[in-house]
Design a protein around this motif. Structure first.
Motif, mmCIF file in Angstrom:
data_model
loop_
_atom_site.group_PDB
_atom_site.id
_atom_site.type_symbol
_atom_site.label_atom_id
_atom_site.label_comp_id
_atom_site.label_asym_id
_atom_site.label_seq_id
_atom_site.Cartn_x
_atom_site.Cartn_y
_atom_site.Cartn_z
ATOM 1 N N GLN A 350 20.155 95.287 65.805
ATOM 2 C CA GLN A 350 21.016 94.940 66.898
ATOM 3 C C GLN A 350 22.586 95.028 66.578
ATOM 4 O O GLN A 350 23.129 95.447 67.266
ATOM 5 N N ALA A 353 23.645 98.477 66.616
ATOM 6 C CA ALA A 353 23.458 98.950 67.837
ATOM 7 C C ALA A 353 24.955 98.706 68.403
ATOM 8 O O ALA A 353 25.613 99.480 69.160
ATOM 9 N N ASP A 354 25.252 97.383 68.169
ATOM 10 C CA ASP A 354 26.628 96.969 68.663
ATOM 11 C C ASP A 354 27.998 97.722 68.154
ATOM 12 O O ASP A 354 28.695 98.030 68.925
ATOM 13 N N ASP A 357 27.642 100.958 69.485
ATOM 14 C CA ASP A 357 28.323 101.281 70.993
ATOM 15 C C ASP A 357 29.870 100.921 71.062
ATOM 16 O O ASP A 357 30.575 101.765 71.795
ATOM 17 N N ARG A 358 30.299 100.283 70.207
ATOM 18 C CA ARG A 358 31.734 99.981 70.137
ATOM 19 C C ARG A 358 32.510 101.521 69.742
ATOM 20 O O ARG A 358 33.483 101.718 70.215
ATOM 21 N N ALA A 361 32.234 104.068 72.494
ATOM 22 C CA ALA A 361 33.265 103.904 73.316
ATOM 23 C C ALA A 361 34.476 104.380 73.193
ATOM 24 O O ALA A 361 35.342 104.781 74.011
ATOM 25 N N TYR A 438 24.821 107.007 79.674
ATOM 26 C CA TYR A 438 25.521 106.285 80.622
ATOM 27 C C TYR A 438 25.131 106.737 81.973
ATOM 28 O O TYR A 438 26.015 107.041 82.902
ATOM 29 N N VAL A 448 22.121 99.138 80.327
ATOM 30 C CA VAL A 448 21.328 99.077 79.006
ATOM 31 C C VAL A 448 22.497 99.946 78.102
ATOM 32 O O VAL A 448 23.004 100.838 78.297
ATOM 33 N N SER A 449 22.500 99.192 76.842
ATOM 34 C CA SER A 449 23.518 99.789 75.764
ATOM 35 C C SER A 449 23.288 101.475 75.412
ATOM 36 O O SER A 449 22.061 101.687 75.488
ATOM 37 N N PRO A 450 24.154 102.156 75.390
ATOM 38 C CA PRO A 450 23.933 103.715 74.931
ATOM 39 C C PRO A 450 23.234 103.834 73.490
ATOM 40 O O PRO A 450 22.104 104.790 73.754
ATOM 41 N N TRP A 452 20.635 101.603 72.831
ATOM 42 C CA TRP A 452 19.098 101.396 73.177
ATOM 43 C C TRP A 452 18.660 102.452 74.032
ATOM 44 O O TRP A 452 17.395 102.794 73.926
ATOM 45 N N ARG A 453 19.628 103.242 74.745
ATOM 46 C CA ARG A 453 19.163 104.112 75.567
ATOM 47 C C ARG A 453 18.733 105.270 74.677
ATOM 48 O O ARG A 453 17.840 106.214 74.942
#
Length: 558
Positions: A350, A353-354, A357-358, A361, A438, A448-450, A452-453
């Motif tokens: 997790q 994943a954070d 995603d950061r 972006a 997205y 849902v976060s990219p 995890w997608r």
């Protein structure tokens, strides 16, 4: 050397790909006379192979190079074969040496490189060798050759490499052949070492960074450029550490930019590894002057998790890193290749994943997803007990599980990383990928976060294909259509896939696009074709941690 004579010294390595040219072995060649005695260089040759070549074929070629061996007629005397050994070639090199020793037990086998610079008593390859040089080999190899050829014979098998002042080293760039310049990547450096202590990297063992005298380096690069070199990969751990040097190097290449409309084969292409949180104004001003397609910046973010950073002694200002990446994307044409590592001590899926995603972006051109490897000698080993780190016993020593990530999760991540390379880093799915990462929620559900997608898609694709390799662009098009059209309007998905497929220049006929492709595909969209071509070129530059590094005691990414 007389081309009909048998060489006394043969320097060998197995590169990851033909396009790579070993800078480390060329340093050894360039310094044979200076540190071993006049005449040694004339008795030496270089042989480079790839890890895909069968060991027996390598041995046959080496035996032909070495000649018939000792006999009354040949009177060749002692012959030395030196191997550059790295994490990606140690398995194949071991087999080559085993076969070579059977055929020619009289040969003196010398090893050097980061893989054999540590834990030497634990390795099969070092047991096969006559001598092993640990650490820097530029001077020590030349001295060892002199002793083996002319006496007195060395007493030690394991020889600690001597680290000389950089001014005492001959630069190796004259050892690049015209064929190298025309067909291969040229590895160059303006400095060695690293002042940072990131524990997954062997450069953590360096006490500092050492800079070559810059006028000398630039003069050598000018000669390469005049000979026709146009692709330069700097292997410096921290190109932007010493800004005065960075600015002068960039100015050197700005002054040699070819005019507009120069054919792609004659364009400059430069690769630098940069510290993500250090981008002063003088450097920004220089980077902003380069046109598209020239600069690639490799940026090692590795993790945004502050606790993980502290655990592995990594100093990184995350806010400055993000701001600098955004500035580079907004104000330069540099291609940003950014690295993340999964499996670091204390990093959960997790928290990774954070961080992903950061970074996503921010929008770098490529995000390279790696899994932690335990390089021999790297300080990361000190965390094994406390953080439950278990690594594969065979190269490349990939982490198998940690105290917070089980083996199944690491395997899932490995598949995700491969699919990410095929779908995102390939540049082939620029319009389709946003639909996967997205999608606009249509039922009011939470976004849902990219990461995890993409993980969900990766798991689905693995169930469908059962493989992460040999997936054609057409198979990926059909898989994406089937997956996305289950939750999005099929017409929108097909439209995005059609645009991507045509832009890539592919000319087959995916099932999802039947009836939509022109009978003979016209010249693909230039922008899309250029992106895919450029992405391929960037990946050629960065397939492995520091291919064929000249630093015999350093490897891995900083």
């Amino acid at each position: 050397m007389n081309p009909t004579a048998c060489p006394r010294i043969v320097l060998v390595t197995l590169n990851a790909r033909y396009i790579h040219a070993s800078l480390g072995l060329r340093y050894l060649l360039a310094n044979l006379d200076r540190h071993g005695g006049a005449g040694l260089r004339a008795q030496a040759v270089l042989r480079e192979y790839t890890i895909s070549r069968p060991a027996q074929a390598v041995v046959v070629d080496l035996l032909a190079t070495l000649g018939p061996g000792p006999s009354a007629e040949a009177a060749t005397g002692t012959q030395i074969v030196g191997f550059g050994v790295y994490i990606w070639n140690v398995t194949q090199t071991t087999e080559v040496i085993r076969l070579l020793k059977v055929a020619r037990p009289d040969l003196k086998i010398v090893l050097g490189g980061p893989e054999v610079s540590h834990e030497t008593d634990q390795q099969a390859i070092t047991r096969l060798a006559d001598h092993v040089i640990t650490g820097w080999g530029d001077v020590s190899f030349a001295k060892l050759c002199r002793a083996l050829l002319h006496g007195p014979p060395p007493l030690m098998k394991i020889i600690p490499g001597e680290q000389p002042p950089l001014a005492e080293l001959n630069l190796p760039y004259g050892e690049y052949s015209d064929s190298d310049l025309a067909h291969r990547l040229l590895y160059v450096e303006a400095s060695r070492g690293c002042p940072f202590k990131c524990e997954f990297c062997l450069s953590a063992l360096d006490k500092t960074a050492w800079a070559f005298e810059l006028d000398r380096v630039l003069a050598a690069l000018d000669v390469l450029h005049q000979r026709g070199a146009r692709t330069f990969k700097f292997v410096d751990r921290t190109f932007n550490l010493k800004i005065e040097h960075s600015v002068r190097i960039l100015q050197f290449f700005l002054e040699r930019l070819p005019p507009p409309n120069t054919p792609a084969s004659a364009q400059l292409f430069l690769h630098f590894e940069v510290i993500p949180d250090h981008l002063p104004e003088r450097l920004r001003a220089m980077l902003a002057q380069f046109p598209p397609g020239v600069l690639q910046l490799e940026v090692g973010v590795q993790s945004f998790n502050v606790v993980v950073q502290q655990t592995i002694s990594r100093r990184q200002d995350n806010d400055a890193t993000e701001a600098n990446l955004r500035w580079l994307l907004a104000h330069t044409h540099a291609h940003l290749h950014v690295d993340l590592i999964f499996g670091l001590p204390g990093e959960t899926l997790q928290s990774f994943a954070d961080g992903f995603d950061r970074l996503l972006a921010i929008g770098p051109h490529e995000i390279q997803l790696g899994i932690l490897k335990r390089l021999r000698g790297a300080p990361i080993a000190r965390h094994s007990a406390a953080h439950g780190m278990v690594y594969a016993p065979e190269p490349p020593y990939t982490v198998q599980h940690t105290g917070v990530v089980d083996a199944a999760t690491l395997q899932r991540f490995g598949r995700l990383a491969r699919y990410w390379e095929l779908l995102a880093n390939s540049g082939r799915f620029a319009q389709t990928l946003p639909l996967l990462l997205y999608p606009s929620p249509v039922d009011g559900s939470a976004v849902v976060s990219p990461f995890w997608r993409f993980m969900a898609f990766s798991s689905w694709l693995w169930q469908r294909q059962g493989s992460t390799h040999r997936l054609t662009p057409e198979a990926l098009v059909d898989a994406l259509f089937d997956y996305l059209s289950a939750s999005l309007p099929p017409a929108s998905v097909r439209q995005a896939l059609l645009a991507d497929y045509l832009a890539s220049g592919a000319r087959a006929n995916p099932k999802a696009l039947h009836g939509l492709l022109p009978r003979r595909t016209a010249s693909p969209d230039k922008a899309g074709r250029t992106l895919a071509t450029r992405q391929h070129r960037h990946r050629e530059l960065t397939p492995h941690p520091n291919p064929s590094s000249p630093r015999h005691g350093g490897s891995g990414k900083g």
